[in-house]
Write an enzyme that holds these catalytic residues in place. Structure first.
Site, PDB file in Angstrom:
ATOM      1  N   TRP A 155      -8.492   4.101   0.266  1.00 19.57           N
ATOM      2  CA  TRP A 155      -8.421   3.548   1.636  1.00 19.57           C
ATOM      3  C   TRP A 155      -7.824   4.559   2.600  1.00 19.57           C
ATOM      4  O   TRP A 155      -7.904   4.399   3.812  1.00 19.57           O
ATOM      5  CB  TRP A 155      -7.668   2.218   1.678  1.00 19.57           C
ATOM      6  CG  TRP A 155      -6.179   2.285   1.401  1.00 19.57           C
ATOM      7  CD1 TRP A 155      -5.596   2.547   0.198  1.00 19.57           C
ATOM      8  CD2 TRP A 155      -5.106   2.076   2.324  1.00 19.57           C
ATOM      9  NE1 TRP A 155      -4.217   2.517   0.321  1.00 19.57           N
ATOM     10  CE2 TRP A 155      -3.884   2.222   1.602  1.00 19.57           C
ATOM     11  CE3 TRP A 155      -5.037   1.765   3.683  1.00 19.57           C
ATOM     12  CZ2 TRP A 155      -2.619   2.079   2.214  1.00 19.57           C
ATOM     13  CZ3 TRP A 155      -3.777   1.623   4.281  1.00 19.57           C
ATOM     14  CH2 TRP A 155      -2.594   1.786   3.537  1.00 19.57           C
ATOM     15  N   ASP A 156      -7.256   5.635   2.069  1.00 24.30           N
ATOM     16  CA  ASP A 156      -6.744   6.730   2.888  1.00 24.30           C
ATOM     17  C   ASP A 156      -7.787   7.214   3.887  1.00 24.30           C
ATOM     18  O   ASP A 156      -7.466   7.586   5.014  1.00 24.30           O
ATOM     19  CB  ASP A 156      -6.368   7.930   2.007  1.00 24.30           C
ATOM     20  CG  ASP A 156      -5.418   7.591   0.884  1.00 24.30           C
ATOM     21  OD1 ASP A 156      -5.415   6.425   0.437  1.00 24.30           O
ATOM     22  OD2 ASP A 156      -4.709   8.483   0.408  1.00 24.30           O
ATOM     23  N   GLU A 208       3.546  -0.266  -2.510  1.00 23.35           N
ATOM     24  CA  GLU A 208       3.244  -0.526  -3.923  1.00 23.35           C
ATOM     25  C   GLU A 208       4.506  -0.767  -4.760  1.00 23.35           C
ATOM     26  O   GLU A 208       4.409  -0.925  -5.973  1.00 23.35           O
ATOM     27  CB  GLU A 208       2.425   0.632  -4.503  1.00 23.35           C
ATOM     28  CG  GLU A 208       1.015   0.689  -3.929  1.00 23.35           C
ATOM     29  CD  GLU A 208       0.264   1.962  -4.292  1.00 23.35           C
ATOM     30  OE1 GLU A 208       0.921   3.006  -4.476  1.00 23.35           O
ATOM     31  OE2 GLU A 208      -0.981   1.917  -4.374  1.00 23.35           O
ATOM     32  N   LYS A 222       8.097   1.617  -0.422  1.00 26.22           N
ATOM     33  CA  LYS A 222       7.539   2.935  -0.737  1.00 26.22           C
ATOM     34  C   LYS A 222       6.890   3.545   0.493  1.00 26.22           C
ATOM     35  O   LYS A 222       7.018   4.740   0.747  1.00 26.22           O
ATOM     36  CB  LYS A 222       6.501   2.776  -1.842  1.00 26.22           C
ATOM     37  CG  LYS A 222       5.888   4.057  -2.347  1.00 26.22           C
ATOM     38  CD  LYS A 222       4.817   3.744  -3.400  1.00 26.22           C
ATOM     39  CE  LYS A 222       4.136   4.984  -3.909  1.00 26.22           C
ATOM     40  NZ  LYS A 222       2.891   4.663  -4.628  1.00 26.22           N
ATOM     41  N   GLN A 223       6.163   2.733   1.205  1.00 25.00           N
ATOM     42  CA  GLN A 223       5.523   3.248   2.416  1.00 25.00           C
ATOM     43  C   GLN A 223       5.357   2.092   3.392  1.00 25.00           C
ATOM     44  O   GLN A 223       5.375   0.927   3.001  1.00 25.00           O
ATOM     45  CB  GLN A 223       4.175   3.871   2.098  1.00 25.00           C
ATOM     46  CG  GLN A 223       3.064   2.883   1.809  1.00 25.00           C
ATOM     47  CD  GLN A 223       1.728   3.577   1.567  1.00 25.00           C
ATOM     48  OE1 GLN A 223       1.448   4.020   0.467  1.00 25.00           O
ATOM     49  NE2 GLN A 223       0.910   3.677   2.586  1.00 25.00           N
TER      50      GLN A 223
END
Lengths: 768, 768
Positions: free
Chosen positions: B359-360, B490, B602-603
C-alpha cells in the site's frame, strides 16, 4: 458421516476386513503402550502401502529448530518433537522367496484386528494368498509389558494352508527411521553401535542435540507347532540395521512361530555405558518367563488397573466401548511411576503437537489419575511443575517479567517453552492458572495439605507474581485489566479481559495470599525457608491484593452474563444452529480472520471457569451462561464436549449431556474430527471420564466430603465407577431407579447424596 | 549512535577508506538502478569477505513455497521472492598470477567510493598492494543506462605502480547464483544455454515455476592507455558460467582498461525464442556508442530527471544530501514506463520483504511520481491495480467475501496475495482504502476525471463491496463496527474498530456512491457498461449507505480525541519519553505480546487518517490528536516520520518537523534502524519528498488550485522544489524571508499562498 468400521464390543476394539485406506487410522486406534513406551499398530511384516510408522519412548525427544514464517522476539529456538524411535517390532517374512506384504499379495481374507483392552494386547490375523499361489494363515499378537516396562513381546505365527513352504522369519532392529513431523528434515538419531550375540541383537543410538542414549534390543525364539526349534540364524547388519534370518521348511498346516522380545533401555534409567548389559539382563528376564507367562502377567496387571478404574455402562455398548477405550488409552500413556514424565496430547500414538505437557494435564488429567490411582500419582504430576519452576521463571523473564514471576510453558518436554505462535505462546497465559488450580484441587480431594508448604507455595507465589505484573491499571475503567490474551477458546486471539483469564488471575492471587497466611501460621520453618528464597515484601503483597480486589470483569447488563471478553457483544451473534452446515467445521472452511470475528467458540471458555469455580456461582447463573454460550460453541477442540457434558448434566439437560458424552468418548473411535490417522486425543479422554463421574455421577468434594448427585441418561440401564478417595475405594453404581454405594476400606465414610448426608460402612452395599 | 561514515556532499554519496565491516551496508547505499534493473554495489573483482550479492531484474520473481510454523486457512501457497539474477558485472582480475581480492591483499589505500547522483554513476578507486608486493591503482566506474534500459556499462582500469605486470581481466557471466532469502533452499534458476560468439557471451536462463526467460549477456573491449587493444580472449564455460580471458603484459604506469557491457533481456519485452538475437542487437547499440558516449547520455538523462525533480536546500548539506539520495533512489527504482511494474519496498537494493507492491505505492509514492513526472505515470500506477481487480476479487473470495467484493493483497507481484501472517495478510485491510484514496488523490491533483468512468469506478465498487461486507452491525453499539483488524500501526493486531480503518471504510463507500452517481449522470455509456458487469442493485447501494451512515468511531470524551481502536485507553499510558531508553527499539527488545499491550505506536495511524482527510478536521483537532498520539509513537516503521514531519510543520512545530525530516531523509544514510545492509527503504523515500513539499512547503490542492503555506526550518537558508501541476511546471523557492514562484508553462496559474490567491504568470518570478 463419521467413520463406523470399528465393531461394537464391550471390551475390545475390533476391525474386520482389510482396507488399505484405513491402515493409518487403525494404526492409531490400535496403538499399545505401557507408560514407558508405546507404538502405533504398525504391521510386523513389511507393508508397502500407506502407513505412519511410530514407536515412541517416554521422555525421549528432539529439540527441532523452530520454523516460522515471521520471527517474533521471544520465540523459543526449538520445538520439542515427539520422536519416532528405532523399530524393534519388525519381522520380515519370506515364503518361498516371496516377501509377505498385505499391500501386494493376491488376496487377503479373514483379516481381523483386535485390541483387547481387558487384557492389554493387540492381535491380528488373516489368510493371505501370495502371488505364487501359496495361501498362509497368519496370527500375530503383541503387547508391551506392564511388569517389565522396558520390554514388549510378539508372537507371530504362520501356517501354510495349501502346500509345504520354505519360510523365513527375519526379525530386525532398525534405527534408520525418520519422523513425519520435522521442520528441516534434520537427522534425529545418531546410531553408535550395532552388535549381536547369539540370538540377541542391539542397536545403541543417541538422539542428536539432546543426547538421550538408548539401546534397542531383540531376541527371538522359534517354534514348530509349539515345539521349540533350534535354528542357528544368519545375522545381517549395516550401520543402522540388524537382523537374524530363521529359515525353515514348513509343512502344510504346520504352524511356524516366532516369539520376538524387544524394547528399549534408556539412560534416564540406567548408566549410559551399561545399556547393552542392562538390555541383556532385561532380555534374560523376558525370555526366562517366555511369551505365554508374560502374557498371563499382562492380563493380571491390566486386571488390577481395571479393577480400580473401570467404568461399566449397561444397555449401551457404544457408550461402554467408548469409555473403556478412553480409560485404556490413558493408562497406556501414563501410569504415574516417573515424575519426569507427563501426559502428551497424543500419548504414544502419533507425533502431532510435539511436547509432552500442556495445561490439559492440570485441567483434565489430574482428576482422573487422582481418583483411579492414588494421591501419590497426582502429587507426582504436581511435582513435575514444581521441578520446572525455575524454567517457568526464566520463561517469564524472556517475556519481560521479573522478580520471580513464573509463566509456565504452553508446550514443554523439560520445562522450557517450545511453542511458537505468538497468540498462543505469549498470550494463552490462562495455563498458568490451571497449574495453581490443580494444587487447590489436589488438596481439596486428598486433604493432603503438606504439598503446599513443601513445594506448592513457591509455585503459587511465582504464578501470583506473574498475574500481578501481567495486569495493568486502566484509568479509564478504574480497574485492573489484562490485555492481549488468548483464552481457552482459541478462536479469539489477543483479546482484552478474557473473563476466564481475569477470573483465574484474581483467584490465583487470592489463593496464594490465603496459603501464604496459612503456611506462616502453621508451618513456620517452611515459611521461613520459602520467604528467604522468594523475598516477598509486604508492599508486593499489598500490590497483589490491589490487583485481585479491583480486577475488571466484562459483564453484560442486558444479558445478565459475564462476557467472554471485551467487545464480545459487538459480534454478529448468529448461533451455530443457524449457521449453514456447509460452513462447518469452521476451522477447515474459514480463513482465520473470519473465525476470529465470528462469535463461535472452539471450546468452553466462560463455562470452563464455571466448571473450575462452580461453588462461586448459583445454578441459575450457570444455566444462564450455559444457555448464552453453548449455542455459539462449535466444539472443534477435543477438550470442549466433556465440560459441556458435565454442565449439561448438572443442569438436568440430559439429552444434551448424553450427546456431548458420546462425542467426547467416541471422538477417535468415530473420528469426529477426521484426523484419527494422526494419532489419538489422549488428554481429552480424561475429560470423558469426568463427564461420567462428575457429570452424570455429579461427584464433587463438598465440605471435605465426597458428594454425588447421580443422574443417568435414559439410554442406559446402569453405570458404575470406582474412586479412590483418601485411600478408600468407593464403588458407585447408578441405575434408573437408585444408586448403590459400596466401600472397600476400613473406616466409615460420610458422603453426600443429593446434598443429604449418607454414611457408608465398609464392605456393605448402601442403596439410596 | 547511527552510522556516520558517509561523507557530506551535496550531490554525491562518498565513502573513504576500506572497512570490510561496512561492505554490506555500502553495497546497499551505493546501489544503482534504471527502473528496469538494478544492482547492489558489489565489487566487480572477486571479494572473499562478507558480501551480499544482488542484481535484480524488474518483474522477475519466484513463487517460493510458503513457510510457516502453523498453517492458517487462507494463506497463499507461495511468497513471491525478489530474485538475485545472474551476475553480469563480474570481472576477475589476476595480476602476475595472483587474484585481486580486497579482503586478502596486503594493503588497501586511498579506497574511495562515489555514487554520483547528479550524473547517475558509481565509481570506486583504490591502491592495492598484493601479497607478492606489486602495487596497483584501480579505477572502476559503472552505470545502468537510462536510455538503453537493458544495458549497463563498466569501465575497469588498472595501473601497476611499482613494476610491470602480467594482468588478466576475466569478465564473466554467472547464473549459478543463490538468494539470501529463500524458504526451502529451492533452486530458483534453470540455466538453459551458455553460448558465445567472438567477444560476446550469453547465458539463457529461466526462473523455475514462473518461467520467466532471460538472457544475460556481455561484451568487452580492451584498452591500453585509452588505445584500443585487440586481444583474442580464451573462452571458458560450464553449465552456468561463461568467461573470457584477456591477458596482457602491462608496463609500470600504463593503464590497462576493460569496458564491459552487459545486462538482461527478458521475455516480458521480447519473444522467448529471440532473446539471444535481441541481446546481440542491444550489445551492438551499446558498443557502437561506447562507454564514454553512453556515460554522456547518462548524464543528460539524469539531468532531465533532476531538472524536474530536484529539491535544493541551502545551508544544510546533511539535509540536502538526504533529500537528493531519496529522490535519486526513487528514480532508480521506478520511472513509470511499464504498467506491469511497481515500486518494491527495497527497490533493487535487497531481497527483504519480497513482492513488488504494497500500500506504500498508493499512500506514499503516487504523490511524488505525480508531481515530479506527469499524470500518465500516476495513472499507470492506478491502472496496475485496475489490472489486478479480478485477482483482488478472487482474493476476497478466498476469505469468504462474495458478489465482487475486492480485497487487494498486502504484498504482491502479479495481483495475487503472497503474504502469510494472519494478522497482516487477513487483517491489515486498510490497504484497500489507500487504493481508493489514490484514485481520489489523482483526480484531485490532475483534474483528470476520465480515469474513473474508464477504470477507477470498478475498483471503487469492488472496494466498497468489501467494506460493506466486512463491517457488521453491533446491536450493543447500534452502529456498524469493523472487528479484528490491524491498522497502519502494526504494533496492534486483531483490534476492533481501528479508527483509521473505520474512517477509510466509510469514506470509500461514500466516495464510491458519489462517483456512481456522477458517472451515471455524466458518462452514460460507461455507466451502462460497468453496471452490466458489476450488477449493483439499489438494495445493495442502500445497504452500503446504511453502513457508511452508521459507522462507529471510538472516541474519548475525556481526552476529546478519536481512539486508535476500542480499548486503547485501557493501556498503561506511559509516553515514549518516559520509557527507559534501554528498552528501545521495542521491536528488538520486547516480546510481541509486550508490544501489543503497550500503548506504543509503530507508525502514524490516527494521524495517517488526519493526513489523508485533513479537510475533514480543524487544525485544532489535528493538534489535539497530534499531541495525544505523537508521544506514544516510536517511529519504528520507515513510513512514520514523514507523516509526522508534515503534521508537525502544519502545526508550526518546526523543531519537531525538522527532526522528523532528518530521520526520514537520512534513515538509510545514517542507518537509524541498523538494517541498511539488507537494502534501502525505497517507498518511504517518497514520504521524505512529501515532508518537504507538503510539510514545509504546505502544498495542497484546494478548490482545484495549488495551495501553499510555506515554512522553513531555521537551520536552512532556502529550499526549492518543482511540481508538475496539470502539465505546467511550477518552481517554488522558500527562503527565510519570502517565497518565490516561477512557472514554466503557457497559461496563468491561480494558486493560493497562505490561503490568499496569487496569480502566477508564465516565465516570470513572483515573490510572496
Amino acid at each position: 458421516m463419521n467413520q463406523d468400521y470399528i465393531k461394537l464390543d464391550n471390551w475390545s476394539i475390533i476391525e474386520e476386513g482389510f482396507n488399505p485406506k484405513r491402515v493409518k487410522s487403525s494404526e492409531s486406534l490400535f496403538s499399545i503402550g505401557n507408560g514407558a513406551m508405546g507404538q502405533r499398530a504398525n504391521f510386523e511384516e513389511h507393508y508397502s502401502g500407506e502407513t505412519f510408522q511410530g514407536s515412541y519412548v517416554a521422555g525421549v525427544y528432539y529439540p527441532d529448530k523452530t520454523r516460522v514464517g515471521w520471527w517474533k522476539n521471544g520465540y523459543p529456538e526449538y520445538f520439542a518433537k515427539v520422536l519416532n524411535a528405532p523399530n524393534w517390532i519388525g519381522i520380515n517374512v519370506e515364503i518361498n522367496g516371496e516377501q509377505l506384504d498385505l499391500f501386494t499379495c493376491k488376496k487377503v481374507e479373514n483379516f481381523r484386528r483386535e485390541l483387547n483392552m481387558k487384557e492389554g494386547w493387540l492381535s491380528r490375523s488373516f489368510i493371505a494368498t501370495l502371488k505364487d499361489g501359496i495361501t498362509v494363515e497368519v496370527n500375530a499378537k503383541r503387547f508391551l509389558s506392564l511388569d517389565l516396562e522396558e520390554v514388549g513381546a510378539i508372537q507371530y505365527q504362520i501356517k501354510p494352508l495349501n502346500e509345504d513352504a520354505e519360510i523365513i522369519f527375519q526379525p530386525y532392529l532398525d534405527s534408520g527411521i525418520t519422523n513425519e513431523d520435522t521442520n528441516w528434515d534434520d537427522k534425529f538419531w545418531d546410531t553408535r553401535n550395532v552388535s549381536h550375540k547369539n540370538h540377541q541383537a542391539f542397536i545403541e543410538a543417541k538422539t542428536m542435540k539432546t543426547d538421550f542414549h538408548t539401546c534397542t534390543f531383540m531376541e527371538s525364539k522359534i517354534y514348530i507347532d509349539e515345539k521349540s526349534l533350534i535354528i542357528e540364524p544368519k545375522f545381517k547388519a549395516d550401520a543402522t540395521y540388524a537382523s537374524f534370518c530363521y529359515k525353515h521348511s514348513v509343512k502344510q498346516n504346520e504352524t511356524y512361530t516366532i516369539h520376538k522380545f524387544g524394547g528399549y533401555v534408556v539412560d534416564r534409567n540406567h548408566e549410559k555405558s551399561k545399556l547393552v548389559t542392562v538390555a541383556k539382563s532385561v532380555l534374560k528376564s523376558a525370555t526366562k518367563k517366555g511369551f505365554n507367562t508374560l502374557l498371563e502377567d499382562q492380563k493380571k496387571a491390566w486386571d488390577l488397573i481395571w479393577n480400580m478404574s473401570d467404568i461399566t455402562i449397561s444397555g449401551d455398548v457404544k457408550a461402554q466401548q467408548g469409555i473403556r477405550f478412553n480409560i485404556f488409552q490413558l493408562n497406556q500413556t501414563y501410569l504415574g511411576r516417573d515424575s519426569r514424565l507427563n501426559i502428551g496430547p497424543k500419548g504414544f500414538t502419533g507425533e502431532k503437537y510435539g511436547g509432552s505437557t500442556y495445561w490439559d494435564t492440570e485441567a483434565y488429567c489430574i482428576p482422573f489419575y487422582m481418583a483411579t490411582k492414588n494421591q501419590n500419582v497426582a502429587r507426582t504430576l504436581l511435582e513435575y511443575r514444581y521441578n520446572h519452576l525455575e524454567k517457568a521463571i526464566e520463561n517469564a523473564q524472556k517475556l519481560g517479567f521479573k522478580n520471580g514471576a513464573a509463566l509456565y510453558p504452553m508446550v514443554t518436554m523439560n520445562g522450557e517453552e517450545c511453542h511458537n505462535e505468538w497468540e498462543i505462546t505469549f498470550e494463552e497465559i490462562h495455563r498458568n492458572g490451571a497449574i495453581a488450580f490443580a494444587i487447590y484441587n489436589y488438596c481439596r480431594y486428598t486433604d493432603d495439605y503438606s504439598y503446599i508448604p513443601e513445594k506448592g507455595l513457591e509455585v503459587l507465589i511465582g504464578i501470583a507474581r506473574f498475574w500481578h505484573q501481567r495486569a495493568n491499571f486502566s484509568t479509564a475503567k478504574n480497574k485492573y485489566v489484562i490485555l492481549g490474551v488468548t483464552g481457552p477458546n482459541e478462536y479469539e486471539n489477543n483479546v482484552n479481559n478474557n473473563w476466564y483469564t481475569n477470573y483465574l488471575a484474581q483467584w490465583c492471587i487470592n489463593y496464594a495470599l490465603e496459603n501464604i497466611g496459612k503456611v506462616e501460621e502453621e508451618y513456620a520453618s517452611d515459611f521461613t525457608r520459602i520467604m528467604n528464597k522468594v523475598k516477598l515484601s509486604t508492599l508486593e503483597l499489598a500490590e497483589w491484593k490491589a490487583v485481585a480486589d479491583n480486577m475488571y470483569f466484562p459483564f453484560s447488563e442486558k444479558h445478565n452474563v459475564y462476557l467472554q471478553q471485551d467487545g464480545f457483544l459487538d459480534k454478529e451473534l448468529i448461533t451455530v444452529a443457524d449457521l449453514d452446515k456447509s460452513q462447518r467445521p469452521i476451522n477447515q472452511k474459514w480463513s482465520w480472520d473470519h473465525i476470529l470475528r465470528s462469535p463461535y467458540i472452539k471450546q468452553a471458555d466462560v463455562l470452563q471457569g464455571f466448571y473450575f469455580f462452580e461453588d462461586h456461582f448459583t445454578e441459575e447463573e450457570l444455566e444462564r451462561h450455559f444457555d448464552f454460550y453453548e449455542p455459539f460453541t462449535v466444539h472443534e477442540s477435543s477438550l470442549s464436549p466433556c465440560v459441556h457434558s458435565i454442565q449439561a448434566a448438572k443442569l438436568g439437560k440430559m439429552e444434551q449431556a448424553y450427546e456431548f458424552y458420546l462425542r467426547t468418548s467416541r471422538l477417535d473411535l468415530d473420528d469426529y474430527n477426521k484426523e484419527v490417522h494422526e494419532g489419538l486425543h489422549i488428554t481429552s479422554m480424561a475429560g470423558t471420564w469426568m463427564s461420567i463421574v462428575e457429570g452424570f455421577g455429579g461427584m464433587r468434594v463438598k465440605d471435605n466430603k465426597l458428594s454425588f448427585t447421580p443422574k443417568i441418561p435414559k439410554q442406559w440401564d446402569a453405570y458404575s465407577f470406582k474412586v479412590n478417595f483418601r485411600n478408600q475405594i468407593l464403588k458407585v453404581e447408578v441405575c434408573q431407579s437408585d444408586t448403590k454405594f459400596e466401600l472397600e476400606g476400613n473406616t466409615e465414610l460420610q458422603i453426600l447424596v443429593n446434598n443429604l448426608p449418607v454414611t457408608i460402612t465398609p464392605n456393605s452395599l448402601i442403596t439410596v
